[in-house]
Design an enzyme around this catalytic site. Sequence first.
Site, PDB file in Angstrom:
ATOM      1  N   LYS A   1      -0.739 -15.790  27.257  1.00  0.00           N
ATOM      2  CA  LYS A   1      -1.112 -15.549  25.865  1.00  0.00           C
ATOM      3  C   LYS A   1      -2.186 -14.465  25.753  1.00  0.00           C
ATOM      4  O   LYS A   1      -2.128 -13.581  24.882  1.00  0.00           O
ATOM      5  CB  LYS A   1      -1.610 -16.844  25.221  1.00  0.00           C
ATOM      6  CG  LYS A   1      -0.503 -17.887  25.046  1.00  0.00           C
ATOM      7  CD  LYS A   1      -1.028 -19.185  24.482  1.00  0.00           C
ATOM      8  CE  LYS A   1       0.099 -20.204  24.286  1.00  0.00           C
ATOM      9  NZ  LYS A   1      -0.378 -21.478  23.766  1.00  0.00           N
TER      10      LYS A   1
ATOM     11  N   SER B   1       1.041 -25.195  20.004  1.00  0.00           N
ATOM     12  CA  SER B   1      -0.175 -24.380  20.021  1.00  0.00           C
ATOM     13  C   SER B   1      -0.341 -23.500  18.799  1.00  0.00           C
ATOM     14  O   SER B   1      -1.183 -22.609  18.788  1.00  0.00           O
ATOM     15  CB  SER B   1      -0.190 -23.502  21.285  1.00  0.00           C
ATOM     16  OG  SER B   1       0.930 -22.639  21.279  1.00  0.00           O
TER      17      SER B   1
END
Length: 766
Positions: free
Chosen positions: A716, A673
Amino acid sequence: MTIPAIALRGLCVLPKMVVHFDVSRRKSILALEKAMVGDQKIFLVAQKSVQDEDPGKEELYSIGTIGMIKQILKLPGGMVRVLVEGLERAQLSALEAEEGYLEADVEVCPPEPFLEADDVTKEAMCRILKEHVEKYAAVNPALSKDVATMLLESRTLEELLDEISISIPFSMENKQQLIETTSLPERYVLVEQILGTEVEISRIKQEFQEKVKERIDKNQKEYILREQMKLIKEELGEDTIQADAEQFERQLEKLKAGKEVKERISKEIGRYKTMPMGSQEAYVSRNYIETLLGLPWSRMSRDNKDLARAEKILEEDHYGLEKVKERVMEFLAVRSLTGKGDSPIICLVGPPGTGKTSIARSVARALGKRYVRICLGGIRDEAEIRGHRRTYVGAMPGRVAAALKQAGASNPLMLLDEVDKVGSDYKGDPASALLEILDSAQNDTFRDHYIELPLDLSNVLFIATANTTQTIPRPLLDRMEIIEVSSYTENEKYHIADKYLVVKQMKKNGLTADQFSVSAKAVRKIIHNYTREAGVRELERKIGELCRKAAKELLDGKKKQVKITEGNLEKYLGKELVRFETVNEEDAVGIVRGLAWTSVGGDTLEVEVNLMPGSGKLHLTGQMGDVMKESAEAALSYVRSVSPAYQVDSAVYEKNDIHVHIPEGAVPKDGPSAGITMATAMLSAVTNKKVKADLAMTGEITLRGRVLPIGGLKEKLLAAKMADIHTVLVPGNNKPHVQELSSEILDGMDIKFVGSMDEVLKEALV
């Protein structure tokens, strides 16, 4: 004649018979007194039923005996013992109760002589009777020798008939027949018949007694032999096997199990009986039988079907975790409708300390199931799951069979803890052994190597826990229903601490509400400045530390009450330990904030890129994993492909080296990511354009610049919020995941969805 009368119960008095008996009825005692005043004669007649207390003429026999009273003795309790001698038979004509006693009108019945019998016939009759007497005496030891001799010495037939009637213990009914028979020929026939019957009865009785004695002797002999054998076995130490086998058989009778299981256990008990005590084989067989008898083959606990109660328990025990609670309520609803329903295999996946194990215990309480836990962390031997074969010394059943035995029911809730940490080596692959257990289509006949009989696991509710799905083998993962247990927000942590953790630690450390309290601001400060975690374990430890220090102060006598506030928190916990990465103060070239997911929650990572003279090499530092290195190479390829659009000469890449670094180089980092983050940082360094400081991004990149979706979005975004970042770039395909998040996380954040690097660069570059 008219004389006083006594009704006898269970007794007959014959002529020439001397007998004593006790008198207790008032009427009978008065009759005796009346007789003693007169000629001492009294009429003795038997009553037909011994139950009658006040018999009349109809309840008495018609023939009795006139007796002479020889002696009267008064006994304690108003009783009288009387000795009488029978004189002659008499027939009862009338009976009246005069002055409280019975008075009878009787007529004497003289015996009828043998008119047609001569002396030879009488002698023959005498000898026949004496033969019967001899036979009776032979088979009936109760008849004394003196009485038998007296009977055999009787000279006349009349005398012999009277002596036999008096001396031999005939029944009361037979004696009454003899009284009523006045004809001597008829009396002879009756005596011979009765005596013959008595002889035959005594003979049969003697035969039975001999058989019983023989059997008793045999049993006595066997008993003595068994006792001797028992003593010998005790000396040799072999008596416990038989005792154990008998106990096992009793347990087998009570066991609820199928025919196949019972036959197998019975056969094993039979084998166990023949084994010598102390042998290794006997030890193995005993353990095997105990294990089989201890398993709940067909024994099930009653499940709770009250949806409202189950929901209340789940809400009481846990704050949040809505998906888990919803799934449990769905299972309970299906079970209530179908009566059974397949038990699902649920896998709770999330960071440590988020309540995965404790939620399983609460589910068991809500459903009314028994709870057992199997910790799979670090298991490398397949036998831990399937059991050892009984050919090995020290063999034992697998953990699943042992857990069933511990639960005591075939439908418990079984927690498979840390399923992502199952290892494998040359001894086998435990994860593969779990495949059969966690497959609802085949776990109704699970075979443990030690048990060797099919175990039905279809009624077991399996709940597995894991920190990540990445290390769980794909076939095993396919058999489980994954429920994400994500990180807690600061607000959720506060509610958990306020409702559960403070109360729990106060109770654990012996504090009351009057002695100890923590303010809401203090709790929030502990969460923000003293802990950094996805769950609440460290938070609970800090609260426990406060409780311990408060307990010490209370015992020292310094204080009677301890109040923890935001102001005095540092006194108890020391300086603030947690430092959060915050937004950069100003925009910079080659520095981009990325978002990362770890097994303990989310974090922010700064990607730094420097351009320096060299030969066109790419340097990657910061403990990057293989996936992240490949993302960096893909990002560089994309940057080089779009360089003409940003007026960057291709010679730049040949004359310069690009160095990509992710700070905290000692911490390993990997994942797909960070692609767009590294691409943005590289392009910023090459073009010398600044990147916005108040911005973070996450997403994977392709060579053509497309932005691919990522996972762990909640963690996140929480990390971005903690770092005080307000703008976050998220892949467009992750829009549904963002919509599922609570408003508490999204408040104050500007989420921008991007589908390509052009959109990313447009938002990121100044």
